[in-house]
Design a protein around this motif. Structure first.
Motif, short mmCIF file in Angstrom:
data_model
loop_
_atom_site.label_atom_id
_atom_site.label_comp_id
_atom_site.label_asym_id
_atom_site.label_seq_id
_atom_site.Cartn_x
_atom_site.Cartn_y
_atom_site.Cartn_z
N PHE A 98 20.73 -22.24 27.79
CA PHE A 98 19.28 -22.51 27.74
C PHE A 98 18.59 -21.41 28.56
CE2 PHE A 98 15.30 -24.22 29.06
CZ PHE A 98 14.95 -25.26 28.22
N ARG A 99 17.71 -20.63 27.91
CA ARG A 99 16.99 -19.57 28.63
C ARG A 99 15.51 -19.58 28.23
NH1 ARG A 99 15.31 -14.26 28.89
NH2 ARG A 99 15.93 -13.12 30.80
N TYR A 100 14.64 -19.63 29.24
CA TYR A 100 13.19 -19.68 29.03
C TYR A 100 12.54 -18.63 29.93
CZ TYR A 100 8.38 -21.44 29.18
OH TYR A 100 7.01 -21.56 29.10
N SER A 101 11.55 -17.88 29.41
CA SER A 101 10.86 -16.89 30.25
C SER A 101 9.44 -16.68 29.77
CB SER A 101 11.63 -15.57 30.24
OG SER A 101 11.62 -15.00 28.94
N ASP A 102 8.57 -16.23 30.71
CA ASP A 102 7.23 -15.77 30.35
C ASP A 102 6.94 -14.50 31.14
OD1 ASP A 102 5.84 -16.29 32.91
OD2 ASP A 102 6.15 -18.42 32.43
N ASN A 103 5.93 -13.76 30.71
CA ASN A 103 5.60 -12.50 31.38
C ASN A 103 4.41 -12.64 32.32
OD1 ASN A 103 3.62 -12.82 29.45
ND2 ASN A 103 3.41 -10.64 29.03
N GLY A 104 4.18 -13.87 32.82
CA GLY A 104 3.07 -14.11 33.73
C GLY A 104 3.23 -13.36 35.05
N ILE A 105 2.11 -12.92 35.62
CA ILE A 105 2.16 -12.11 36.84
C ILE A 105 1.84 -12.91 38.08
CG2 ILE A 105 1.54 -10.01 35.58
CD1 ILE A 105 -1.30 -10.35 36.60
N SER A 106 1.41 -14.16 37.93
CA SER A 106 0.93 -14.93 39.08
C SER A 106 2.06 -15.36 40.02
CB SER A 106 0.15 -16.15 38.60
OG SER A 106 1.00 -17.00 37.89
N VAL A 107 3.30 -15.46 39.52
CA VAL A 107 4.40 -15.94 40.37
C VAL A 107 5.44 -14.85 40.67
CG1 VAL A 107 4.13 -18.29 39.57
CG2 VAL A 107 5.69 -16.76 38.36
N ARG A 108 5.12 -13.61 40.36
CA ARG A 108 6.10 -12.55 40.55
C ARG A 108 6.49 -12.43 42.03
NH1 ARG A 108 4.65 -7.55 36.42
NH2 ARG A 108 5.13 -8.70 34.51
N ASN A 109 7.83 -12.30 42.23
CA ASN A 109 8.39 -12.11 43.58
C ASN A 109 8.07 -13.28 44.52
OD1 ASN A 109 9.47 -9.55 42.84
ND2 ASN A 109 7.40 -8.67 43.12
N LYS A 110 7.85 -14.45 43.94
CA LYS A 110 7.62 -15.65 44.75
C LYS A 110 8.76 -16.64 44.54
CE LYS A 110 2.56 -15.39 44.56
NZ LYS A 110 1.31 -16.10 44.16
N PHE A 111 9.05 -17.43 45.56
CA PHE A 111 10.07 -18.47 45.43
C PHE A 111 9.41 -19.77 44.96
CE2 PHE A 111 13.87 -20.76 46.09
CZ PHE A 111 13.50 -22.00 46.58
N ILE A 112 9.84 -20.24 43.81
CA ILE A 112 9.29 -21.48 43.27
C ILE A 112 10.42 -22.39 42.82
CG2 ILE A 112 7.07 -20.51 42.55
CD1 ILE A 112 8.19 -20.39 39.72
N LYS A 113 10.20 -23.70 42.92
CA LYS A 113 11.20 -24.69 42.50
C LYS A 113 10.43 -25.91 41.99
CE LYS A 113 15.35 -27.14 44.03
NZ LYS A 113 16.25 -27.43 45.17
N ILE A 137 16.44 -19.54 38.70
CA ILE A 137 15.06 -19.14 38.48
C ILE A 137 14.86 -17.75 39.06
CG2 ILE A 137 12.65 -19.59 39.04
CD1 ILE A 137 13.24 -22.53 38.99
N SER A 138 14.32 -16.84 38.25
CA SER A 138 14.02 -15.48 38.71
C SER A 138 12.54 -15.19 38.48
CB SER A 138 14.88 -14.46 37.94
OG SER A 138 14.47 -13.14 38.23
N THR A 139 11.91 -14.53 39.48
CA THR A 139 10.48 -14.17 39.35
C THR A 139 10.29 -12.67 39.49
OG1 THR A 139 10.15 -14.57 41.72
CG2 THR A 139 9.72 -16.41 40.21
N ASP A 140 11.35 -11.89 39.23
CA ASP A 140 11.23 -10.41 39.36
C ASP A 140 10.27 -9.83 38.33
OD1 ASP A 140 14.76 -10.04 40.19
OD2 ASP A 140 13.01 -10.56 41.44
N ASN A 141 10.37 -10.31 37.10
CA ASN A 141 9.50 -9.80 36.02
C ASN A 141 8.84 -10.97 35.31
OD1 ASN A 141 10.21 -6.90 36.14
ND2 ASN A 141 12.25 -7.65 35.64
N GLY A 142 7.99 -11.68 36.02
CA GLY A 142 7.42 -12.90 35.46
C GLY A 142 8.26 -14.09 35.90
N PHE A 143 8.38 -15.07 35.04
CA PHE A 143 9.16 -16.27 35.35
C PHE A 143 10.31 -16.39 34.35
CE2 PHE A 143 10.00 -20.52 36.80
CZ PHE A 143 10.43 -21.19 35.67
N THR A 144 11.55 -16.56 34.85
CA THR A 144 12.72 -16.73 33.98
C THR A 144 13.54 -17.91 34.48
OG1 THR A 144 12.83 -14.36 33.52
CG2 THR A 144 14.81 -15.67 33.05
N PHE A 145 13.82 -18.83 33.58
CA PHE A 145 14.62 -20.01 33.89
C PHE A 145 15.83 -20.03 32.96
CE2 PHE A 145 15.37 -24.42 35.10
CZ PHE A 145 16.01 -24.91 33.98
#
Length: 566
Positions: A517-532, A549-557
C-alpha cells in the motif's frame, strides 16, 4: 433441366435463410419488449429442431443473452459454451467473431473488464484477416466504446468507437446499435460537463425508442436523462421526467427501473428541500426493493421445486422400465427361468426401493441444506442491502445538516460524510456480489475514489490510481477503504498551500501474498516535518500493519502486510 434444378435450389435456400432470419429477429423483438420469460420459451422451443447449425448458434447466443438480462449467469454461461462448441465444428469466422463480442459483453456486465478486453482482442485478431459483416462490427465497436468509458476512462476513444458504431448502425438500420451508440456519445458529453449536448442526445434517444416500440431502452434512456438534468441543476425538469419514468416503468412492469426512478425522485425532492415528499418516495422505494427481493426468492423456490419434481418423475420412469423388461424375460422363459426371473424381479424391486429410499432421504437432506443455504445467502444479502439503505439515510441527513452548518462545522460533517460513504460503498458491493465474505478491492476502492470526484475537481487536484484487482475479506477491505478516505481528506485539507500543480498518487498491489500500500501527494505544507496522523495510526493498528511516513518531497505513506490471496 439442370438450370431448373439450380433455380429450385436457390429458391429453397433463400426461403430457408429468410425463415431463419425471421426467427432470430422475432426473438430479438421479445428481448426489446422485455418479455424475457416468453423469450426463453421461444428460444428453447426452436432449439429442439433447428433448421441449421448456424441457426442453432444464433438461438443459443440469443438464449444466453436472455439469461444474462435475467441475471441468471450460470445458464447464460452454459449456453455461451454450447454455442462456441458448435462454432468450433463449423469453423465459421463470422460466428466466432460474434461469440467473442457477446462473451466480452457478458464479462463487462459483471465488471470483469480484463476478461472482456481479452475476448475483444480475440475478435480483433479475426478482424485483421476477415471481412466482417456490418451488423457484427456495430456490436464490436459499441463494446469497445463501453470499455473505454468504464475501464480506460478515455472520452476521445469512447467517442471515436461510438461514432464508428453509429455510422454502421444507421447504414444497416440496426435499431439496437443506433440506440446504444448514441447513449455512449451522450455519456461522453455528460462527463465533459457539456450537459446541454448530452441532454439533446438523450431526448433524441427517448423519441427514437418510442417510435420503435423499444420499451426497455426507453426506460434505460430516462435513467441517463434524469442524471444529466440533475447535474445541470434543472431539478424541476428532472423531477418531472423521473415521475413520468416511474409511472412508465410501473405500467410496463419494469420493477428494477421503477426502483431507480423512485430513488431519483427521493433525491430530487431532498435537493428541492421538500423533505416530506422525499421521505414519502423513500418509503415507496424501500417497499418496492423488498418486493423485488421477495420475487427473486419465490422464483428460486419454484425453480428448485420444479427440478426435484422432474427428478422424481425420471427415477420413477427408470424403475417402471426396469420392471417391464424383467416381466418380459420371465414370460419368455421356462418354469425354472420363471422362478429365477421372479427372484430377480423381487431382488431388483428390493434394490430399486432401497435405492429410491436412500435417494429420497439424501434428496430431502440436500434440499433442506440447499434451501437453508439459499435462505442464509438471501438474508445476508438483504442485511447488507438494508445496512446500505440505512447508511444512505445517514448520508442524506448529514448532507441536509451540512446545508445549515457553519464553515467549521461543515468541514467536520464532510469528514464524517466521506467515511460513512466509504462503509456504505462496501455494503453495496457485498449485497451485489454472490460472495458475501470478500470483495474485489479494485472495484471497491475505485468507488471510494468516485465519491471524491467533485472535491478533486473543485480543488483542481489530479489523481493517479493503480490498483491490482484481487479478492480480500470484508473486514480488511473496510479498513483499507477508511484508510484511503482519511489520507485523501488529510491531503485535501492540509497538503496543498498556494500550489498550482497538485497531484495524489496511490498504488495497491498483491505480490506473492504480500499486500503493498503506497500513498503520496506533492503538497509543500508538511515538507521536512514530523507528522503522525492519529486516525491513520489507529486504522493501521486494526490492520496489524507496520507503516512508514516520509515528508522529504511532500507526503508519502507506505505499508505492507502478508495476507492470504483469495
Amino acid at each position: 433441366m439442370k438450370y431448373f434444378v439450380f433455380w429450385i435450389f436457390i429458391l429453397y435456400y433463400q426461403v430457408n435463410v429468410s425463415q431463419t432470419d425471421s426467427i432470430i429477429k422475432f426473438g430479438q423483438e421479445l428481448i426489446y419488449k422485455n418479455n424475457l420469460d416468453q423469450a426463453v420459451d421461444f428460444y428453447q422451443k426452436h432449439l429442439i429442431n433447428p433448421s441449421s447449425k448456424k441457426q442453432e448458434v444464433n438461438l443459443l447466443l440469443g438464449l444466453a443473452d436472455v439469461y444474462k438480462l435475467k441475471l441468471d449467469y450460470k445458464n447464460a454461461n452454459d449456453n455461451y459454451i454450447k454455442s462456441f462448441n458448435v462454432i468450433k465444428k463449423l469453423k465459421d469466422k463470422q460466428l466466432e467473431f460474434l461469440y467473442y463480442v457477446k462473451i466480452a459483453e457478458f464479462f463487462r456486465k459483471r465488471a470483469k473488464h480484463n476478461e472482456a478486453i481479452q475476448q475483444l482482442n480475440k475478435a480483433s485478431v479475426i478482424l485483421k484477416d476477415t471481412i466482417i459483416q456490418d451488423r457484427l462490427l456495430v456490436q464490436y465497436f459499441n463494446r469497445k466504446a463501453a470499455l473505454f468509458t468504464e475501464y480506460y476512462n478515455i472520452n476521445d476513444s469512447t467517442l471515436y468507437y461510438s461514432n464508428k458504431s453509429l455510422n454502421l448502425a444507421k447504414k444497416i438500420n440496426d435499431k439496437d446499435g443506433i440506440f446504444y451508440s448514441l447513449l455512449e456519445i451522450s455519456g461522453v458529453y455528460e462527463r465533459k460537463k457539456d450537459y446541454n449536448t448530452s441532454i439533446q442526445y438523450i431526448e433524441e434517444l427517448i423519441d427514437f425508442s418510442k417510435q420503435n416500440n423499444m420499451h426497455q431502452q426507453e426506460a434505460d434512456a430516462y435513467i441517463s436523462y434524469i442524471m444529466a438534468l440533475a447535474r445541470s441543476n434543472q431539478l424541476n425538469k428532472a423531477l418531472a421526467a423521473a415521475l413520468y419514468a416511474a409511472d412508465f416503468s410501473k405500467k410496463n412492469n419494469f420493477l428494477y427501473n421503477q426502483i431507480i426512478f423512485l430513488d431519483n425522485i427521493q433525491n430530487l425532492y431532498f435537493r428541492l428541500n421538500d423533505t416530506e415528499k422525499a421521505y414519502q418516495y423513500l418509503k415507496q422505494r424501500l417497499e418496492l426493493t423488498t418486493k423485488y427481493n421477495e420475487i427473486k426468492k419465490e422464483e428460486l423456490v419454484i425453480n428448485l421445486e420444479t427440478q426435484y419434481k422432474l427428478a422424481d418423475k425420471e427415477n420413477q420412469i427408470k424403475i417402471n422400465n426396469l420392471e417391464i423388461i424383467n416381466q418380459k424375460k420371465a414370460l419368455a422363459s421356462n418354469k425354472v427361468n420363471l422362478y429365477i426371473a421372479l427372484i430377480l424381479i423381487v431382488f431388483v424391486i428390493g434394490v430399486a426401493l432401497l435405492i429410491a429410499f436412500l435417494l429420497k432421504r439424501s434428496r430431502n437432506s440436500n434440499k433442506q441444506l440447499q434451501l437453508l443455504s439459499k435462505e442464509n445467502e438471501f438474508l445476508l444479502s438483504e442485511a447488507n442491502h438494508r445496512i446500505n439503505n440505512n447508511l444512505q439515510l445517514v448520508v442524506i441527513l448529514i448532507t441536509n445538516q451540512l446545508k445549515k452548518a457553519s464553515e467549521a462545522e461543515g468541514i467536520q460533517l464532510k469528514n464524517i460524510l466521506t467515511k460513512v460513504e466509504a462503509i456504505s460503498t462496501l455494503h453495496k458491493h457485498l449485497y451485489k456480489n454472490d460472495d458475501k465474505r470478500s470483495v474485489d478491492i479494485s472495484s471497491y476502492l475505485r468507488d471510494v475514489k468516485v465519491s471524491f470526484f467533485d472535491v478533486f475537481k473543485e480543488n483542481d487536484i489530479s489523481t493517479n490510481f493503480d490498483i491490482t484487482s484481487f479478492k480480500i475479506n470484508t473486514d480488511q477491505a473496510m479498513y483499507l477503504g477508511l484508510l484511503l478516505t482519511e489520507l485523501l481528506i488529510n491531503s485535501i485539507k492540509h497538503a496543498f498551500k498556494q500550489q498550482d500543480y497538485k497531484v495524489i498518487d496511490f498504488t495497491l498491489r498483491l505480490n506473492n501474498g504480500l499486500l503493498l500500500f503506497r500513498y503520496s501527494d506533492n503538497g509543500i505544507s508538511v515538507r521536512n516535518k514530523f507528522i503522525k496522523p492519529k486516525l491513520v495510526d489507529k486504522i493501521c493498528r486494526q490492520l496489524e500493519m507496520n507503516y512508514d511516513i516520509s515528508t522529504d518531497n511532500g507526503f508519502t505513506f507506505s505499508m505492507s502486510k502478508k495476507i492470504n490471496d483469495e
